[in-house]
Design a protein around this motif. Structure first.
Motif, PDB file in Angstrom:
ATOM      1  N   UNK A  15      -9.800   4.781   2.633  1.00 22.82           N
ATOM      2  CA  UNK A  15      -8.483   4.190   2.876  1.00 22.82           C
ATOM      3  C   UNK A  15      -7.406   5.090   2.262  1.00 22.82           C
ATOM      4  N   UNK A  16      -6.396   5.433   3.024  1.00 28.23           N
ATOM      5  CA  UNK A  16      -5.409   6.435   2.589  1.00 28.23           C
ATOM      6  C   UNK A  16      -4.621   5.968   1.369  1.00 28.23           C
ATOM      7  N   UNK A  17      -4.306   4.686   1.324  1.00 24.85           N
ATOM      8  CA  UNK A  17      -3.530   4.170   0.185  1.00 24.85           C
ATOM      9  C   UNK A  17      -4.396   4.015  -1.063  1.00 24.85           C
ATOM     10  N   UNK A  18      -5.717   4.064  -0.878  1.00 27.30           N
ATOM     11  CA  UNK A  18      -6.646   3.778  -1.971  1.00 27.30           C
ATOM     12  C   UNK A  18      -7.485   2.579  -1.594  1.00 27.30           C
ATOM     13  N   UNK A  19      -8.724   2.531  -2.097  1.00 26.95           N
ATOM     14  CA  UNK A  19      -9.580   1.386  -1.741  1.00 26.95           C
ATOM     15  C   UNK A  19      -9.003   0.134  -2.408  1.00 26.95           C
ATOM     16  N   UNK A  20      -9.035  -1.000  -1.710  1.00 29.67           N
ATOM     17  CA  UNK A  20      -8.380  -2.210  -2.229  1.00 29.67           C
ATOM     18  C   UNK A  20      -8.841  -2.585  -3.640  1.00 29.67           C
ATOM     19  N   UNK A  21     -10.144  -2.459  -3.915  1.00 32.56           N
ATOM     20  CA  UNK A  21     -10.633  -2.886  -5.235  1.00 32.56           C
ATOM     21  C   UNK A  21     -10.013  -2.038  -6.352  1.00 32.56           C
ATOM     22  N   UNK A  22      -9.823  -0.760  -6.106  1.00 30.54           N
ATOM     23  CA  UNK A  22      -9.231   0.107  -7.142  1.00 30.54           C
ATOM     24  C   UNK A  22      -7.740  -0.181  -7.294  1.00 30.54           C
ATOM     25  N   UNK A  23      -7.062  -0.349  -6.162  1.00 29.63           N
ATOM     26  CA  UNK A  23      -5.630  -0.690  -6.250  1.00 29.63           C
ATOM     27  C   UNK A  23      -5.458  -2.006  -7.006  1.00 29.63           C
ATOM     28  N   UNK A  24      -6.325  -2.972  -6.730  1.00 28.93           N
ATOM     29  CA  UNK A  24      -6.232  -4.260  -7.425  1.00 28.93           C
ATOM     30  C   UNK A  24      -6.495  -4.085  -8.922  1.00 28.93           C
ATOM     31  N   UNK A  25      -7.508  -3.287  -9.245  1.00 28.59           N
ATOM     32  CA  UNK A  25      -7.857  -3.096 -10.663  1.00 28.59           C
ATOM     33  C   UNK A  25      -6.697  -2.427 -11.414  1.00 28.59           C
ATOM     34  N   UNK A  26      -6.054  -1.478 -10.762  1.00 30.17           N
ATOM     35  CA  UNK A  26      -4.929  -0.794 -11.426  1.00 30.17           C
ATOM     36  C   UNK A  26      -3.731  -1.740 -11.543  1.00 30.17           C
ATOM     37  N   UNK A  27      -3.489  -2.514 -10.486  1.00 27.44           N
ATOM     38  CA  UNK A  27      -2.388  -3.489 -10.534  1.00 27.44           C
ATOM     39  C   UNK A  27      -2.608  -4.480 -11.676  1.00 27.44           C
ATOM     40  N   UNK A  28      -3.836  -4.937 -11.796  1.00 24.68           N
ATOM     41  CA  UNK A  28      -4.179  -5.890 -12.864  1.00 24.68           C
ATOM     42  C   UNK A  28      -3.995  -5.257 -14.233  1.00 24.68           C
ATOM     43  N   UNK A  29      -4.453  -4.032 -14.348  1.00 23.29           N
ATOM     44  CA  UNK A  29      -4.362  -3.300 -15.617  1.00 23.29           C
ATOM     45  C   UNK A  29      -2.890  -3.127 -16.021  1.00 23.29           C
ATOM     46  N   UNK A  30      -2.071  -2.733 -15.055  1.00 18.88           N
ATOM     47  CA  UNK A  30      -0.649  -2.511 -15.348  1.00 18.88           C
ATOM     48  C   UNK A  30       0.018  -3.842 -15.704  1.00 18.88           C
ATOM     49  N   UNK A  31      -0.312  -4.899 -14.980  1.00 18.70           N
ATOM     50  CA  UNK A  31       0.256  -6.213 -15.296  1.00 18.70           C
ATOM     51  C   UNK A  31      -0.100  -6.599 -16.727  1.00 18.70           C
ATOM     52  N   UNK A  32      -1.376  -6.424 -17.075  1.00 20.69           N
ATOM     53  CA  UNK A  32      -1.839  -6.839 -18.405  1.00 20.69           C
ATOM     54  C   UNK A  32      -1.212  -5.983 -19.507  1.00 20.69           C
TER      55      UNK A  32
END
Ligand code: PMP
Length: 398
Positions: free
Chosen positions: A67-84
């Motif tokens: 996936x060009x934007x990044x695989x969904x699971x990794x994008x989610x993990x990074x989003x979660x990490x940044x939120x936390x």
């Protein structure tokens, strides 16, 4: 046939600042051992379990276009990490995976600058910053921070150039100085960005390497999430420099444009690398602390050595894998000192001048060799500086 103006002027016509490093590498190639305190890379390799995961998922078939934007699971993990970590609500749509922080920096500037726009950045700076700005046909404008103020930039100095500018790039924890921007500095920067309607590009690739105080992401300050692009990377936090994986966190409409840019440039990051990055992130904070630990330890060793002498000064470093040492007492420039140290003792450091005029008369020491070699090198460096000072005083009185 001529190459384009844009690409042929990327280095700005001057040196790229890496001559001492190149000389050291040449000496090594010719069989002379050199203690390298130059490049920002761990003295360990990527951990075996991360590589095993990479191998497993590649053999499992994740070798096609990802996936060009990044695989969904990794994008989610990074989003979660940044939120936390920052308290700013962050969603998958705010994240794009990139080929390291390096291409994230280029993409971020492409996203917010038009040709001819002025882009501000703080001097001393990570060596590629001006080239990144020129690479998108914008105009780099350095804002000097001062050694006497521990390289915390003054917001008034940024404000003085803000009216003509479109963006500001900052980097905390900082390469090359190891300085971590405090809350006052960041509040001042945020104020300038809001007042002058600047985009802020915040390079936070060293955010897991904090030795004192805390890392504050400026995206978490009032009114900043809508105008901030954060650069992240697995390189420093997980010792994955060679995997070339990082990200940009940005407002959704910017990420949409960045995905379009990636479609026309990288076409995404290999799926098996992304899977390995996800696995690495899931190792949690204890793993990140373990990766950062050698630098914390060597910094403590360095403080002991530097405390015992008075010739080499030190800019207090609160983060990252570097120290900025003040060698002005020797009467040499950072560059002359670095060459002399390399010739006399086969120890390679980076001249401060490689990172901008503000770091003249300084050297950057990367804490990237084992503790024993690091201690020996730093002691040798201090004795060498002492000898230069003594010789200089003798020459003055003779
Ligand atoms: N920003 C800074 C300040 C850096 O020091 C580096 C690497 N030395 C990068 C970005 C890029 O790192 P990478 O592309 O490996 O993520």
């Amino acid at each position: 046939m001529q190459a384009s103006q844009r690409i042929s002027t990327m280095l700005g016509g001057g040196s790229d600042g890496w001559e001492v490093f190149a000389r050291a590498r040449q000496m090594i190639a010719e069989g002379t051992p050199v203690t390298e305190l130059t490049i920002g890379e761990h003295d360990i390799r990527t951990a075996a379990p991360i590589l095993q995961e990479m191998h497993r998922t590649a053999l499992g078939g994740h070798t096609g276009y990802a996936s060009i934007s990044g695989i969904p699971a990794l994008r989610d993990a990074i989003a979660e990490r940044v939120s936390a970590r920052t308290g700013v609500p962050t969603r998958r749509e705010n994240v794009i995976i990139t080929s390291g922080g390096q291409s994230a920096l280029f993409a971020a500037h492409t996203a917010v600058l038009d040709p001819g726009d002025t882009a501000l950045y703080i001097d001393p700076y990570y060596a590629t910053y001006p080239g990144t700005v020129r690479g998108v046909s914008a105009r780099p404008q350095a804002i000097k921070a001062h050694a006497s103020e521990a390289f915390q930039p003054r917001s008034a100095d940024i404000a003085a150039h803000a009216a003509e500018a479109k963006s500001l790039m900052i980097n905390s924890p900082n390469n090359p100085t190891g300085v971590v921007y405090n809350r006052d500095t960041l509040n001042g920067i945020a104020q300038v960005c809001r007042t002058h309607d600047l985009w802020l590009i915040s390079d936070e690739v060293y955010d897991t390497q904090i030795w004192e105080g805390m890392h504050i992401s400026p995206r978490s300050l009032d009114g900043m999430a809508e105008r901030t692009l954060v650069i992240g990377s697995m390189s420093k936090s997980h010792a994955m420099t060679g995997s070339r994986i990082g990200w940009v966190i940005a407002p959704e409409h910017i990420v949409t444009h960045l995905i379009n840019l990636a479609t026309h440039t990288t076409y995404g990051v290999p799926g098996f690398i992304q899977d390995a990055a996800l696995f690495a992130l899931r190792q949690g904070e204890a793993f990140e602390t373990e990766i950062a630990e050698p630098f914390r330890r060597r910094r403590a060793l360095a403080y002991e050595i530097l405390k015992a002498q008075s010739v080499v000064g030190m800019i207090p470093n609160a983060g990252a894998m570097y120290m900025m040492l003040d060698i002005r007492a020797t009467g040499l420039s950072g560059e002359a000192f670095a060459y002399a140290l390399l010739d006399a003792h086969r120890i390679a450091v980076m001249p401060g001048e490689s990172f901008g005029a503000a770091a003249a008369g300084h050297i950057r020491v990367a804490m990237t060799v084992d503790d024993a070699a690091f201690t020996t090198a730093l002691n040798t460096l201090c004795n060498f500086a002492q000898k230069l000072v003594t010789n200089r005083a003798a020459a003055a009185t003779s």
